[in-house]
Every structure is written in structure tokens, then in C-alpha cells.
Design a protein around this motif. Sequence first.
Motif, mmCIF file in Angstrom:
data_model
loop_
_atom_site.group_PDB
_atom_site.id
_atom_site.type_symbol
_atom_site.label_atom_id
_atom_site.label_comp_id
_atom_site.label_asym_id
_atom_site.label_seq_id
_atom_site.Cartn_x
_atom_site.Cartn_y
_atom_site.Cartn_z
ATOM 1 N N PHE A 108 34.685 24.881 -28.855
ATOM 2 C CA PHE A 108 34.073 26.175 -29.150
ATOM 3 C C PHE A 108 33.637 26.253 -30.610
ATOM 4 N N VAL A 109 34.505 25.857 -31.519
ATOM 5 C CA VAL A 109 34.191 25.911 -32.955
ATOM 6 C C VAL A 109 32.999 25.003 -33.259
ATOM 7 N N ARG A 110 32.986 23.803 -32.686
ATOM 8 C CA ARG A 110 31.867 22.865 -32.884
ATOM 9 C C ARG A 110 30.579 23.484 -32.346
ATOM 10 N N SER A 111 30.645 24.145 -31.195
ATOM 11 C CA SER A 111 29.447 24.757 -30.605
ATOM 12 C C SER A 111 28.882 25.859 -31.495
ATOM 13 N N VAL A 112 29.749 26.698 -32.046
ATOM 14 C CA VAL A 112 29.280 27.772 -32.926
ATOM 15 C C VAL A 112 28.626 27.179 -34.168
ATOM 16 N N TYR A 113 29.234 26.154 -34.736
ATOM 17 C CA TYR A 113 28.691 25.524 -35.946
ATOM 18 C C TYR A 113 27.312 24.913 -35.656
ATOM 19 N N THR A 114 27.192 24.228 -34.527
ATOM 20 C CA THR A 114 25.920 23.619 -34.122
ATOM 21 C C THR A 114 24.877 24.687 -33.841
ATOM 22 N N LEU A 115 25.281 25.717 -33.119
ATOM 23 C CA LEU A 115 24.378 26.820 -32.779
ATOM 24 C C LEU A 115 23.725 27.392 -34.036
ATOM 25 N N LEU A 116 24.508 27.568 -35.083
ATOM 26 C CA LEU A 116 23.978 28.159 -36.316
ATOM 27 C C LEU A 116 22.967 27.245 -37.004
ATOM 28 N N ARG A 117 23.060 25.950 -36.736
ATOM 29 C CA ARG A 117 22.091 25.010 -37.321
ATOM 30 C C ARG A 117 20.764 25.032 -36.585
ATOM 31 N N VAL A 118 20.801 25.284 -35.268
ATOM 32 C CA VAL A 118 19.598 25.096 -34.462
ATOM 33 C C VAL A 118 18.963 26.374 -33.926
ATOM 34 N N CYS A 119 19.633 27.507 -34.030
ATOM 35 C CA CYS A 119 19.111 28.718 -33.390
ATOM 36 C C CYS A 119 18.005 29.385 -34.219
#
Length: 140
Positions: free
Chosen positions: A19-30
Amino acid sequence: RNPPRMAAEGATDDEVSGFVRSVYTLLRVCDAEIAGWSHDGLQVVIFDPARFASELCPKFFRHRNFQSFTRLLNMYQFHRVPSAQRDSKHVVFAHPNFQRTREDLLPLIQRKSSSSTGVGGGAATAAGGASGGADAASVA
């Protein structure tokens, strides 16, 4: 298996919660109109919660519910930051170890233990298993 490492040095991806990795990635690509980092890189800002739920949640979290996302953040000890503007639709969250330029801190973000009860329940466990004394959450 090895016990969880408390230091962030040499951390690998598998030590970071999905979950933490997904949020971090999401913020890079959204889309920056939907969500992003605060100017100082210390807070997560959801600019458009409705679009976040309908467009980003299904891609990253298999649901379309903003409250479910918020609940997950709370499980990982993120805290909602009150808005300075009364009519702001932005939703802001922060965690001391979730920072734009400090990916090395991500392994330190752990889910609250299910056995925690009372005020500040999971804080002592996340801080390294200390019990009693001052509430670790109040220091943040």
C-alpha cells in the motif's frame, strides 16, 4: 525469516508495504490536478477527491471508495492535516516517514498492529516495541 529491520539503510522494495509503495508511485505518475505532494514534499495533497476515487483508486487499490483509501492511510498512521481554508476541497495527509525525497524512509511506515488498544495504540509497536511511558504519537 529475518526480523523486520528498523533502520532505513539498504532497504529493499520487499520491506515496504504494498500500500505504501502504491501511494508513493501514484504520486509520481498521477495527474497533478488530482493529487500530488505539498510544496515542501512533506504532505500528500488530494486536490480532487472525487476524481481520485473514480480514476486513481481503481488503478492502484482495486476499489473506487475515497473513504476506504482514507481508512488505509489511517491504518498506516498517516494523519489528516486540517485545511487552513474553510471551503477548501483539498484533503491533506502526512506521515513523518513519507516524504517526496526520502524513499529510503518508506520501510519505517508500518501498519498498526491489530492487537493495539487504547490511546496511541500502535505507536509504541512502530517505534520499536517500547511500552509504557510517553505516547510516541504525541512526539510527532
